[in-house]
Design a protein around this motif. Structure first.
Motif, PDB file in Angstrom:
ATOM      1  N   ASP A  16       4.207  34.844 -37.289  1.00  8.40           N
ATOM      2  CA  ASP A  16       2.476  34.746 -38.864  1.00  8.40           C
ATOM      3  C   ASP A  16       3.838  34.727 -39.851  1.00  8.40           C
ATOM      4  O   ASP A  16       4.412  33.888 -40.086  1.00  8.40           O
ATOM      5  CB  ASP A  16       2.890  36.355 -38.526  1.00  8.40           C
ATOM      6  CG  ASP A  16       4.254  37.371 -38.687  1.00  8.40           C
ATOM      7  OD1 ASP A  16       4.645  37.163 -38.791  1.00  8.40           O
ATOM      8  OD2 ASP A  16       3.874  38.168 -37.887  1.00  8.40           O
ATOM      9  N   ALA A  17       3.095  34.925 -41.258  1.00 11.32           N
ATOM     10  CA  ALA A  17       3.336  34.647 -42.321  1.00 11.32           C
ATOM     11  C   ALA A  17       4.807  35.583 -42.687  1.00 11.32           C
ATOM     12  O   ALA A  17       5.475  34.723 -43.203  1.00 11.32           O
ATOM     13  CB  ALA A  17       2.211  35.454 -43.543  1.00 11.32           C
ATOM     14  N   ALA A  18       5.077  36.703 -41.835  1.00 10.35           N
ATOM     15  CA  ALA A  18       6.236  37.507 -42.801  1.00 10.35           C
ATOM     16  C   ALA A  18       7.540  36.946 -42.083  1.00 10.35           C
ATOM     17  O   ALA A  18       8.612  36.662 -42.496  1.00 10.35           O
ATOM     18  CB  ALA A  18       6.051  38.800 -41.882  1.00 10.35           C
ATOM     19  N   GLU A  19       7.517  36.223 -40.882  1.00  8.63           N
ATOM     20  CA  GLU A  19       8.283  35.736 -39.424  1.00  8.63           C
ATOM     21  C   GLU A  19       8.550  33.885 -40.095  1.00  8.63           C
ATOM     22  O   GLU A  19      10.043  33.710 -40.590  1.00  8.63           O
ATOM     23  CB  GLU A  19       7.738  35.056 -38.191  1.00  8.63           C
ATOM     24  CG  GLU A  19       8.066  36.804 -37.698  1.00  8.63           C
ATOM     25  CD  GLU A  19       7.093  36.910 -36.081  1.00  8.63           C
ATOM     26  OE1 GLU A  19       7.887  36.777 -35.613  1.00  8.63           O
ATOM     27  OE2 GLU A  19       6.186  36.056 -35.871  1.00  8.63           O
ATOM     28  N   ILE A  20       7.634  33.777 -41.231  1.00 14.15           N
ATOM     29  CA  ILE A  20       7.302  32.369 -41.223  1.00 14.15           C
ATOM     30  C   ILE A  20       9.058  32.378 -42.498  1.00 14.15           C
ATOM     31  O   ILE A  20      10.172  32.047 -42.976  1.00 14.15           O
ATOM     32  CB  ILE A  20       6.737  32.267 -41.964  1.00 14.15           C
ATOM     33  CG1 ILE A  20       5.592  30.962 -41.203  1.00 14.15           C
ATOM     34  CG2 ILE A  20       6.705  30.597 -43.173  1.00 14.15           C
ATOM     35  CD1 ILE A  20       4.428  30.779 -41.420  1.00 14.15           C
ATOM     36  N   VAL A  21       8.820  33.659 -43.912  1.00 10.83           N
ATOM     37  CA  VAL A  21       9.366  33.434 -44.815  1.00 10.83           C
ATOM     38  C   VAL A  21      10.935  34.235 -44.500  1.00 10.83           C
ATOM     39  O   VAL A  21      11.503  33.632 -45.247  1.00 10.83           O
ATOM     40  CB  VAL A  21       8.312  34.822 -45.475  1.00 10.83           C
ATOM     41  CG1 VAL A  21       9.788  35.201 -46.400  1.00 10.83           C
ATOM     42  CG2 VAL A  21       7.236  35.241 -46.356  1.00 10.83           C
ATOM     43  N   ALA A  22      10.520  34.604 -43.340  1.00  7.57           N
ATOM     44  CA  ALA A  22      12.180  35.167 -42.780  1.00  7.57           C
ATOM     45  C   ALA A  22      13.506  34.288 -42.144  1.00  7.57           C
ATOM     46  O   ALA A  22      14.201  34.294 -42.211  1.00  7.57           O
ATOM     47  CB  ALA A  22      11.726  36.741 -41.754  1.00  7.57           C
ATOM     48  N   SER A  23      11.831  33.320 -41.987  1.00  4.68           N
ATOM     49  CA  SER A  23      13.266  31.791 -40.819  1.00  4.68           C
ATOM     50  C   SER A  23      13.379  31.356 -42.151  1.00  4.68           C
ATOM     51  O   SER A  23      14.301  29.686 -41.582  1.00  4.68           O
ATOM     52  CB  SER A  23      11.847  31.025 -40.160  1.00  4.68           C
ATOM     53  OG  SER A  23      10.156  30.419 -41.023  1.00  4.68           O
ATOM     54  N   LEU A  24      12.882  30.885 -43.268  1.00  7.15           N
ATOM     55  CA  LEU A  24      13.178  30.065 -44.677  1.00  7.15           C
ATOM     56  C   LEU A  24      14.241  29.859 -45.079  1.00  7.15           C
ATOM     57  O   LEU A  24      15.604  30.928 -45.537  1.00  7.15           O
ATOM     58  CB  LEU A  24      12.483  30.366 -46.257  1.00  7.15           C
ATOM     59  CG  LEU A  24      10.821  30.555 -45.543  1.00  7.15           C
ATOM     60  CD1 LEU A  24      10.101  31.023 -46.832  1.00  7.15           C
ATOM     61  CD2 LEU A  24      10.745  28.520 -45.437  1.00  7.15           C
ATOM     62  N   VAL A  25      15.831  30.444 -43.944  1.00  6.87           N
ATOM     63  CA  VAL A  25      17.009  29.862 -44.086  1.00  6.87           C
ATOM     64  C   VAL A  25      17.643  28.849 -43.576  1.00  6.87           C
ATOM     65  O   VAL A  25      17.026  28.120 -42.795  1.00  6.87           O
ATOM     66  CB  VAL A  25      18.075  31.069 -43.494  1.00  6.87           C
ATOM     67  CG1 VAL A  25      17.446  32.564 -44.303  1.00  6.87           C
ATOM     68  CG2 VAL A  25      17.522  31.390 -42.377  1.00  6.87           C
ATOM     69  N   PRO A  26      18.958  28.431 -43.492  1.00  2.00           N
ATOM     70  CA  PRO A  26      19.487  27.439 -43.459  1.00  2.00           C
ATOM     71  C   PRO A  26      19.922  27.180 -42.029  1.00  2.00           C
ATOM     72  O   PRO A  26      19.603  27.739 -41.242  1.00  2.00           O
ATOM     73  CB  PRO A  26      21.134  26.745 -44.244  1.00  2.00           C
ATOM     74  CG  PRO A  26      21.250  28.011 -45.186  1.00  2.00           C
ATOM     75  CD  PRO A  26      19.884  28.953 -44.598  1.00  2.00           C
ATOM     76  N   PRO A  27      19.126  26.402 -41.204  1.00  5.54           N
ATOM     77  CA  PRO A  27      19.807  25.681 -40.006  1.00  5.54           C
ATOM     78  C   PRO A  27      20.892  26.602 -39.000  1.00  5.54           C
ATOM     79  O   PRO A  27      21.816  26.572 -40.552  1.00  5.54           O
ATOM     80  CB  PRO A  27      19.664  24.182 -39.264  1.00  5.54           C
ATOM     81  CG  PRO A  27      19.272  23.877 -40.482  1.00  5.54           C
ATOM     82  CD  PRO A  27      19.283  24.659 -41.213  1.00  5.54           C
TER      83      PRO A  27
END
Length: 340
Positions: A16-27
């Motif tokens: 979901d959108a919140a998870e996409i935002v939270a995933s915006l970190v380097p590998p």
């Protein structure tokens, strides 16, 4: 079947959108990337000068004292433009440097691939996506793509709004034009596509050879079917979590889920084992595989495979076509992952 043998086709991840935002970190393997840990190739001075320039750019958000030496080496009066664009071939350390900039930056910051940002817009809608990112000190975009003109211009518009509000943007290339030559990006093509932002980006050229080619064999490792089965069995008995599927099943499954969920698809997996790998003649399947392997590489999951060497999977004249750079980068990563 042991619990630690996993079938990818049984997984149907959503995001979901919140998870996409939270995933915006380097590998994960770039979480500790720094400008000091980047090792420039002495044969290509632009690698060190790019390191210095990007360190200076990142200092505009926030910086720790340990980076002061790098900044002191930067040229006086360097550009204060709100955007920098790393223009170079694959395997020269652009993602490492981008992650180093993210790690140095203070405040709220985001790091993701072009696909992750377009997925965010798809999940939230344009206005809400901009609102979610607004106020960030730094946005890093790895593998900026020109495949879809609509997505490109949507990202152009979004970045323009965010930069106008004070956000800095750092990006790297991932573009398919046939004019690349040896897999090298043509900065003019990028600037033309994002003409509205051209004046706000400083393009930094970084040269070099693919470091993965320097540290691995020139072909992906391959097993016989029996050897692969035996290796999987022995590893599972030792507690390793293995995703074990036929190559065709994985290709088919990738077409049934959104690429933004590919990383979640391999969550918790230690090894990816693929049976009966073969040459791909369908470009849609090939591009899905590229997106999937990018996420496997981000997670640093080794690949064991039988059949055709995975470095030879792109059939016909795909490797010399419009997506040349994508395929060459993928081959480079496949060689590294199968030889890990």
């Amino acid at each position: 079947m042991p619990d630690n043998i996993v079938s990818l086709v049984d997984r149907h991840p959503t995001l979901d959108a919140a998870e996409i935002v939270a995933s915006l970190v380097p590998p994960l393997h770039f979480h500790s990337a720094s400008f000091e840990s980047y090792v420039p190739d002495a044969d290509y001075p632009s690698q060190d000068s790019t390191r210095v320039r990007l360190a200076e750019f990142a200092a505009g958000t926030s910086v720790t004292v340990r980076h002061a030496r790098l900044f002191s080496r930067a040229k006086k009066g360097a550009s204060e433009l709100p955007g920098v664009y790393l223009d170079g071939g694959f395997g020269v350390g652009k993602t490492h440097l981008l992650a180093a900039a993210w790690n140095v930056a203070g405040g709220r910051k985001y790091f993701g691939t072009f696909l992750q940002y377009t997925s965010l817009v798809g999940a939230l809608g344009y206005v809400k996506a901009v609102d979610a990112l607004r106020g960030a000190s730094l946005i890093c975009i790895d593998e900026f793509e020109l495949d879809d003109p609509g997505d490109t211009m949507m990202m152009t518009r979004m970045l323009g709004e965010l930069m106008a509000a004070g956000t800095k943007v750092a990006a790297t290339s991932n573009t398919p034009p046939q004019a690349l030559g040896e897999g090298r990006f043509a900065a003019a093509d990028f600037l033309r596509e994002i003409h509205a932002l051209a004046a706000t980006f400083e393009t930094i050229r970084i040269d070099g050879t693919d470091y993965r080619r320097r540290t691995s064999e020139g072909i992906a490792s391959v097993y016989t079917s029996n050897d692969l089965s035996a290796k999987v069995s022995a590893s599972v008995a030792g507690g390793t979590w293995v995703a074990y599927n036929s190559f065709d099943d994985v290709l088919k499954h990738l077409g049934s889920i959104h690429p933004s969920t590919y990383l979640r698809l391999i969550n918790g997996i230690d090894v990816l084992a693929l049976q009966d790998v073969h040459v791909i003649m369908n470009q849609t399947d090939a591009l899905r595989l590229v997106a999937f392997i990018d996420r496997v590489y981000d997670a640093q999951i080794p690949i064991w495979a039988s059949g055709t060497a995975m470095s030879d999977v792109f059939g016909g004249d795909m490797i010399n076509g419009g997506y040349r750079k994508k395929y060459l980068r993928c081959v480079s990563r496949l060689i590294a992952l199968t030889n890990a």
